[in-house]
Design a protein around this motif. Structure first.
Motif, mmCIF file in Angstrom:
data_model
loop_
_atom_site.group_PDB
_atom_site.id
_atom_site.type_symbol
_atom_site.label_atom_id
_atom_site.label_comp_id
_atom_site.label_asym_id
_atom_site.label_seq_id
_atom_site.Cartn_x
_atom_site.Cartn_y
_atom_site.Cartn_z
ATOM 1 N N ILE A 215 0.842 -1.207 0.000
ATOM 2 C CA ILE A 215 0.000 0.000 0.000
ATOM 3 C C ILE A 215 0.876 1.256 0.000
ATOM 4 O O ILE A 215 0.629 2.202 -0.742
ATOM 5 N N ASP A 216 1.926 1.238 0.823
ATOM 6 C CA ASP A 216 2.846 2.387 0.860
ATOM 7 C C ASP A 216 3.487 2.648 -0.495
ATOM 8 O O ASP A 216 3.599 3.790 -0.943
ATOM 9 N N ARG A 217 3.913 1.547 -1.159
ATOM 10 C CA ARG A 217 4.557 1.707 -2.487
ATOM 11 C C ARG A 217 3.565 2.271 -3.494
ATOM 12 O O ARG A 217 3.906 3.157 -4.281
ATOM 13 N N VAL A 218 2.327 1.766 -3.430
ATOM 14 C CA VAL A 218 1.301 2.242 -4.363
ATOM 15 C C VAL A 218 1.043 3.738 -4.136
ATOM 16 O O VAL A 218 0.959 4.521 -5.078
ATOM 17 N N MET A 219 0.948 4.126 -2.881
ATOM 18 C CA MET A 219 0.681 5.533 -2.561
ATOM 19 C C MET A 219 1.808 6.440 -3.050
ATOM 20 O O MET A 219 1.586 7.566 -3.467
ATOM 21 N N GLN A 254 -9.098 -0.033 -6.296
ATOM 22 C CA GLN A 254 -10.369 0.686 -6.109
ATOM 23 C C GLN A 254 -10.315 1.557 -4.864
ATOM 24 O O GLN A 254 -10.781 2.690 -4.858
ATOM 25 N N SER A 255 -9.742 0.995 -3.801
ATOM 26 C CA SER A 255 -9.735 1.708 -2.529
ATOM 27 C C SER A 255 -8.782 2.906 -2.556
ATOM 28 O O SER A 255 -9.107 3.982 -2.075
ATOM 29 N N LEU A 256 -7.596 2.712 -3.123
ATOM 30 C CA LEU A 256 -6.578 3.769 -3.091
ATOM 31 C C LEU A 256 -6.676 4.716 -4.280
ATOM 32 O O LEU A 256 -6.061 5.771 -4.300
ATOM 33 N N LYS A 257 -7.438 4.280 -5.277
ATOM 34 C CA LYS A 257 -7.602 5.066 -6.516
ATOM 35 C C LYS A 257 -6.253 5.405 -7.147
ATOM 36 O O LYS A 257 -6.010 6.526 -7.578
ATOM 37 N N LYS A 258 -5.359 4.416 -7.141
ATOM 38 C CA LYS A 258 -4.028 4.588 -7.735
ATOM 39 C C LYS A 258 -3.713 3.332 -8.525
ATOM 40 O O LYS A 258 -4.249 2.263 -8.244
ATOM 41 N N LYS A 259 -2.773 3.467 -9.452
ATOM 42 C CA LYS A 259 -2.372 2.305 -10.258
ATOM 43 C C LYS A 259 -1.465 1.400 -9.418
ATOM 44 O O LYS A 259 -0.591 1.868 -8.705
ATOM 45 N N VAL A 260 -1.742 0.085 -9.509
ATOM 46 C CA VAL A 260 -0.871 -0.883 -8.847
ATOM 47 C C VAL A 260 -0.082 -1.602 -9.935
ATOM 48 O O VAL A 260 -0.663 -2.137 -10.875
ATOM 49 N N PHE A 261 1.241 -1.603 -9.837
ATOM 50 C CA PHE A 261 2.067 -2.244 -10.872
ATOM 51 C C PHE A 261 1.943 -3.768 -10.821
ATOM 52 O O PHE A 261 1.810 -4.347 -9.739
ATOM 53 N N ASP A 262 2.009 -4.381 -12.005
ATOM 54 C CA ASP A 262 1.830 -5.839 -12.119
ATOM 55 C C ASP A 262 2.776 -6.634 -11.222
ATOM 56 O O ASP A 262 2.429 -7.702 -10.732
#
Length: 280
Positions: A215-219, A254-262
Motif C-alpha cells: 500500500i505504501d509503495r502504491v501511494m 479501487q480503494s486507493l484510486k491509484k495504479k498498482v504495478f503488475d
C-alpha cells in the motif's frame, strides 16, 4: 526561540504569545501559565516541556477545545504528548495537540460514564505499528497513574494511530483507511483459502506487513521490477494464489484510486503460496 511576549493567559497550561516570525503563537506546557500575565515575557528555552502551535487553523481548533476540558485532564494530556515526543524521538506534527486532546477528552469522559468504544482494527494496528503501540500502552498507563481512570485496551490502538499519524505526517483518515483496507484483504485471503490465521502469529504479521508495504509503495507510485519469467511460472504453478493476488490488487486499486504495478501481483503470489503451504 527565546523571549516571547505574552498576549494572553488562557489557563495554567496555555498562553498566547507574540512570535517574531509567526506573529501569534499558542504555547502549551504543564503549568506555564501559572503566575504569568499579559505583558510578561516567557523564555521558551528555559521551559523544557513546551509545545508551540504555529499553524493558525490548529491554534484556532485548540483554543475552541479548551472550555470543554477539565484543567487536570488537560495537564495529563499535555504530559502524555510530551511522553510520546520523548519515546518516539521525533518532531510531532502539531495536529496531534488538537486530535489527540480531543480524542482523549472523549475517551476519558466515556469511560467515566461507563461507556466503551470497540476498536475493530486493534490487531492490525498492533501488528503494523508495533513501536507506536508500545508507546500508546505507556500513555494509557500514564493516564491511569495520574487520573485513576483505566482506559480499555482498544484505546491503545486508537492512540497508536494518532502517534503514527503525528510522526509520519500522514493524515489520520488515510492511516485509518489503510488499516481498514489491510483488514479487508486479510479477510479475503482467509475466505479464499478457507483458513483462519492466528492474529498473534508470525504468518499474520508477515502478511499484514507485506500488504502494508505494498500500500505504501502504491501511494508513493514506486515501481517494483517485474521478473517476467517468474510471473508466467507462478501463473502456471499456483493459479489459485495468482488469481487471488489479482483480486486483492483490484480491491487495493479501487480503494486507493491509484495504479498498482503488475509486479506487486508476483510478490503477493509468492507470499500467498508460502502461507497456503503452511495450512495444507
Amino acid at each position: 526561540m527565546a523571549n516571547l511576549l505574552i498576549d494572553k493567559v488562557l489557563n495554567n497550561n496555555v498562553l498566547i504569545a507574540e512570535h517574531p516570525s509567526y506573529e501569534e503563537v499558542v504555547l502549551i506546557g504543564k503549568g506555564i501559565g501559572f503566575n504569568r500575565k499579559r505583558g510578561d515575557y516567557i523564555d521558551t528555552d528555559a521551559v523544557e516541556k513546551l509545545f508551540v502551535l504555529k499553524n493558525e487553523k490548529e491554534q484556532e481548533n485548540y483554543i475552541k477545545l479548551l472550555p470543554f476540558i477539565d484543567n487536570d485532564f488537560l495537564e495529563v494530556i499535555i504530559s502524555a504528548i510530551d511522553l510520546i515526543k520523548q519515546r518516539t524521538h521525533s518532531v510531532l506534527n502539531e495536529h496531534i495537540h488538537v486530535a489527540l486532546t480531543d480524542h482523549l477528552m472523549f475517551a476519558l469522559t466515556r469511560v467515566s460514564q461507563g461507556m466503551e468504544m470497540r476498536n475493530p482494527f486493534l490487531v492490525e494496528t498492533k501488528t503494523l505499528y508495533r513501536h507506536e503501540y508500545e508507546v500508546a500502552a505507556e500513555v494509557v498507563q500514564h493516564i491511569k497513574e495520574k487520573t485513576g481512570i483505566g482506559l480499555p485496551v482498544g484505546e491503545i490502538g486508537f492512540i497508536a494511530l494518532h502517534i503514527h499519524s503525528a510522526i509520519t505526517n500522514k493524515n489520520l483518515s488515510d492511516v485509518n483507511q489503510h488499516s481498514q483496507l489491510v483488514g479487508k484483504l486479510v479477510e479475503m485471503v482467509e475466505e479464499q483459502f478457507e483458513i483462519e490465521i492466528d492474529k498473534e502469529g508470525i504468518d499474520y504479521m508477515r502478511l499484514v506487513r507485506h500488504l502494508r508495504f505494498a500500500i505504501d509503495r502504491v501511494m508513493k507510485g514506486e515501481k517494483v521490477d517485474e521478473p517476467e519469467k517468474i510471473a508466467s511460472l507462478l501463473k502456471e504453478e499456483y493459479p489459485v494464489c495468482y488469481n487471488l493476488s489479482w483480486k486483492l490488487i483490484k480491491v487495493m486499486q479501487q480503494s486507493l484510486k491509484k495504479k498498482v504495478f503488475d509486479a506487486e501481483a508476483v510478490y503477493l503470489t509468492m507470499h500467498l503460496q508460502r502461507l497456503q503451504n503452511k495450512f495444507k
